[in-house]
Enzyme design. Structure first.
Site, PDB file in Angstrom:
ATOM      1  N   ASP A 140      57.283  18.626  24.623  1.00  0.00           N
ATOM      2  CA  ASP A 140      56.238  18.123  25.518  1.00  0.00           C
ATOM      3  C   ASP A 140      56.124  18.988  26.772  1.00  0.00           C
ATOM      4  O   ASP A 140      57.118  19.531  27.239  1.00  0.00           O
ATOM      5  CB  ASP A 140      56.581  16.667  25.900  1.00  0.00           C
ATOM      6  CG  ASP A 140      55.366  15.926  26.430  1.00  0.00           C
ATOM      7  OD1 ASP A 140      54.251  16.480  26.397  1.00  0.00           O
ATOM      8  OD2 ASP A 140      55.536  14.779  26.893  1.00  0.00           O
ATOM      9  N   ASN A 187      47.427  12.940  18.010  1.00  0.00           N
ATOM     10  CA  ASN A 187      46.912  14.192  18.575  1.00  0.00           C
ATOM     11  C   ASN A 187      45.497  14.543  18.108  1.00  0.00           C
ATOM     12  O   ASN A 187      44.825  15.374  18.715  1.00  0.00           O
ATOM     13  CB  ASN A 187      47.856  15.371  18.269  1.00  0.00           C
ATOM     14  CG  ASN A 187      49.113  15.367  19.098  1.00  0.00           C
ATOM     15  OD1 ASN A 187      50.153  15.903  18.698  1.00  0.00           O
ATOM     16  ND2 ASN A 187      49.071  14.762  20.282  1.00  0.00           N
TER      17      ASN A 187
END
Ligand code: FPP
Length: 239
Positions: free
Chosen positions: A13, A61
Site C-alpha cells: 500500500d 480495485n
C-alpha cells in the site's frame, strides 16, 4: 518453533501517496511499486521464505479510474515478461488466487504462460492475489459446497474446516504466518480472511515504493521475537 515465517503475505500500500509526495503521477507510483516487488521477491528467496503472497489487485480495485486499472494490468504483463527468466533462475513457482477469468485476455495469457513454465520449480511459491477478495473467496467456496450438498456429493454433517479450506482459491497455501502492510494503514482490507486466522500482523509507515530488502529484513526480525501461542498459554509452549 521456527522463527522464520513459512508464509509471508503483503498488502502493498502507498503507491499513490508516494507519487503525490514526489509530485509525480500515480502511474509512476505503481511503476516504482513494481520495482519493490522485484527486490522483495528476490530477498524473500534469499531468506528461504517458502510462500510469498502479494495483494496485487483486489476485487474492489476495479472501481479505480479506468486509466489506472488499465495501467495496473499493463504493469502486471510487463512484470511477468521481464521477471520470467529470473523466476526460473530463482526456482520460483508462480500461482494466483482470485477470479482470474475476469482479467483482460493479455494478462490471463501471460499468467498462464508463466504459471505453466514455472510449475515444476521447487523453490519459493510466489502467489499473486489478483481480482481477489477474502469475502468473495469464502462466498464462492460456500456456493461450491452448497451445490455438492444439494447433489449429495457431500453430506452436511461431513462439512468441516478442511472442506471449506479445500474449496477456497487459497487451498494450495499454508496458513499465513506474517502479514505485512505498508503505508501506515492498519487494516486487513479483505485479504486472505481464512488463512490469516493466526497470522502475526506487522504494520510499517514505509510506503510500498520505498519498501526494500532492509524493510523486509526488519519485519522478519520483528516476527522472530514474537511468541505465537495459537490459543495456548505461554507456559504450555515451553513445556
Ligand atoms: C496500493 O497502492 C497498491 C495497489 C492497489 C496495487 C499494487 C500494485 C503494485 C505494487 C505494482 C505492480 C504489481 C506487480 C505484482 C508487478 P495505492 O494505489 O492504494 O496507494 P495509495 O493508498 O497511497 O493511493
Amino acid at each position: 518453533m521456527s522463527t522464520l515465517p513459512k508464509h509471508v503475505a503483503i498488502i502493498m500500500d502507498g503507491n499513490g501517496r508516494w507519487a503525490k509526495l514526489q509530485d509525480k503521477s500515480r502511474v509512476t507510483g505503481h511503476q516504482q511499486g513494481a520495482k519493490s516487488v522485484r527486490e522483495v521477491v528476490e530477498y524473500a528467496v534469499s531468506q528461504n521464505i517458502q510462500f510469498l503472497t502479494l495483494f496485487a489487485f483486489s476485487t474492489e480495485n476495479w472501481s479505480r479510474p479506468k486509466d489506472e486499472v488499465s495501467l495496473l494490468m499493463k504493469l502486471l504483463v510487463t512484470y511477468l515478461k521481464k521477471e520470467f527468466t529470473r523466476m526460473l533462475q530463482n526456482n520460483i513457482r508462480l500461482q494466483t488466487v482470485g477470479n482470474i477469468d475476469e482479467l483482460p485476455t493479455i494478462v490471463k495469457n501471460e499468467l498462464h504462460n508463466v504459471i505453466d513454465k514455472t510449475k515444476n520449480n521447487s523453490g519459493m511459491v510466489l502467489t499473486l492475489a489478483l481480482n481477489y477478495g477474502g469475502k468473495e473467496d469464502l462466498t464462492q467456496a460456500m456456493k461450491a459446497i452448497a451445490f455438492k450438498v444439494k447433489n449429495s456429493i457431500i453430506s452436511p454433517e461431513k462439512v468441516d474446516q478442511s472442506t471449506i479450506n479445500e474449496h477456497l482459491y487459497t487451498r494450495n497455501l499454508p496458513p499465513v504466518d506474517l502479514v505485512i502492510r505498508t503505508s501506515g494503514e492498519e487494516r486487513i482490507s479483505n485479504f486472505l480472511l481464512w488463512h490469516i486466522a493466526y497470522a502475526e500482523l506487522y504494520f510499517t509507515e514505509t510506503l510500498w515504493p520505498d519498501f526494500k530488502k532492509e524493510d523486509l529484513q526488519k519485519a522478519l526480525t520483528n516476527y522472530a521475537k514474537r511468541e505465537r501461542r495459537f490459543g495456548k498459554t505461554s507456559e504450555q509452549l515451553t513445556t
